[in-house]
Design an enzyme around this catalytic site. Structure first.
Site, short mmCIF file in Angstrom:
data_model
loop_
_atom_site.label_atom_id
_atom_site.label_comp_id
_atom_site.label_asym_id
_atom_site.label_seq_id
_atom_site.Cartn_x
_atom_site.Cartn_y
_atom_site.Cartn_z
N THR A 1 22.99 6.48 -25.73
CA THR A 1 22.11 7.49 -25.15
C THR A 1 21.13 6.91 -24.14
OG1 THR A 1 22.26 8.65 -27.27
CG2 THR A 1 20.57 9.40 -25.78
N GLU B 1 23.42 22.60 -20.01
CA GLU B 1 24.39 22.11 -20.97
C GLU B 1 23.95 22.38 -22.40
OE1 GLU B 1 26.66 17.88 -21.94
OE2 GLU B 1 24.56 17.87 -21.34
N THR C 1 28.56 8.25 -20.98
CA THR C 1 28.32 7.39 -22.13
C THR C 1 29.14 6.10 -22.07
OG1 THR C 1 27.91 9.35 -23.46
CG2 THR C 1 28.28 7.30 -24.65
N GLY D 1 31.95 11.32 -17.07
CA GLY D 1 31.84 9.91 -17.44
C GLY D 1 30.41 9.42 -17.40
#
Length: 397
Positions: A141, A255, A135, A133
């Site tokens: 962004t 990521e 955005t 959690g």
């Protein structure tokens, strides 16, 4: 064995054949989940429980969890290979890839008690940590501007706010949540005052947390999450209060490398599919692959894929060596997503009208790979990063 070197660090990084056994094992698993499996899921808007279970049982979803916590203890490159092969086989790892990089925040910054409590259960598949959690609808962004608040109240934190594009929240037991613990106007630096929490979704649902499905262009089981005076234990905090943004940044390179590896896999699927169809399909008494208008876009996308793969291998090697790899991770992510998109366009064009027929899976993969130019970071933000942090030009925003 091929090598690349980092002149600034004097480091030589081997680039030989990597993890062939892992590749073979992943391919065998993916053979059980052909195109019709994914098409059926999309038609019913369902989560690939059987696919995720197979990856969990194989230990691949615990690839980055250390052996002391019952994981596989593999390097980042091995995890990247797993995701690449999943996508190269025509499958999609979006249903489960977050577990690989989300747990890194817990591993690196969680307490000994938190790691012992959660990591073995995640590795065994007893708990799913898939939801991230971050955005929000208004901040996008610009993460430092997020509005979700977590206020300390005795032995608890009380959370209010909203998250959007939180994939797999309905299929997860745990959520990694970034919230502001100090108001934006009260911090010296905008990155301060943000904290990370590990939220037990099972206890939170109906007690201040609401999750609503968010239908999208692809079947990523994404949601929006609402917090209304959700009370969670104070020991849900990971690390120190106010340092959450730094903890999140710490895992972003991993990521990007992992998600970019999915793009490499997509590109390989598109190229293989394009070549097979172009060699088989005959129009005007000749295979269409003989035509430069068909052949050249496929060839160019293949070349771009090979170049992107080398950059990602370098990024993963630097990450594993504990050397900063932000430049390589960002560039690799951009190059891989663009190579995959070009391969997708070439594949769709090669198939012509049949590219729009669902039975070929081209249109599904085409839609899925388009996401990678937007998430987890957009191409424009990477270009901004390169301009400012690598080339030394003024900040563009």
């Amino acid at each position: 064995m091929d090598n690349i070197s980092s002149s600034s660090e004097g480091l030589t990084l081997p680039l030989g054949e990597d993890f062939p056994d892992v590749r073979d094992s992943v391919q065998r698993i993916c053979e059980q989940f052909p195109g019709e499996y994914w098409r059926r899921l999309e038609e019913d808007n369902c989560y690939p429980d059987e696919f995720v279970a197979a990856l969990t049982e194989s230990g691949f979803l615990a690839a980055l969890i250390p052996e002391e916590y019952e994981g596989s203890g593999m390097p980042l490159r091995a995890a990247a290979v797993i995701l690449e092969e999943i996508h190269a086989a025509g499958c999609n790892a979006g249903a489960c890839h977050a577990q690989m990089y989300t747990m890194g925040t817990l591993l690196r910054h969680g307490s000994a008690e938190q790691k012992a409590r959660y990591l073995p259960a995640i590795a065994r598949g007893e708990l799913r940590l898939q939801a991230f959690g971050v955005t929000e609808p208004t901040s996008g962004t610009d993460t430092t501007r997020l509005k979700t608040r977590a206020v300390r109240d005795g032995d608890s934190y009380v959370i209010n706010g909203q998250k959007v594009w939180t994939s797999r929240a309905l299929q997860s037991d745990l959520m990694l949540l970034l919230a502001r613990t100090t108001p934006y106007d009260d911090v010296a630096k905008k990155v301060d005052g943000l904290s990370v929490f590990l939220v037990d979704i099972r206890a939170a649902l109906g007690n201040g947390m609401e999750i609503r499905p968010l239908k999208a262009m692809i079947n990523h089981n994404t949601t929006e999450v609402f917090f209304d005076n959700l009370r969670i234990p104070a020991d849900s905090l990971i690390g120190q209060e106010g340092r959450g943004f730094r903890y999140i940044l710490d895992g972003m390179n991993a990521e990007r490398i992992l998600v970019a590896s999915e793009a490499i896999g997509d590109a390989r699927w598109f190229t293989r599919t394009s070549v097979a169809y172009a060699n088989d399909r005959r129009v005007f008494d000749r295979p269409i692959g003989q035509n430069q208008g068909i052949q050249f876009p496929i060839a160019r996308a293949y070349a771009e894929t090979q170049a992107a793969d080398l950059m990602l291998r370098k990024a993963a090697a630097l990450f594993q060596a504990g050397i900063p790899c932000g430049d390589e991770a960002n560039i690799g992510k951009m190059l891989a997503s663009e190579a995959s998109w070009h391969a997708a366009e070439a594949c769709l064009q090669t198939h012509g009208g049949f590219g729009f027929a669902r039975e070929y899976d081209v249109e599904r993969k085409w839609r899925e790979t388009r996401l990678l130019q937007i998430a987890p970071i957009s191409t424009n933000l990477i270009l901004s990063y390169i301009g400012q942090h690598i080339l030394g030009m003024p900040r563009s925003f």
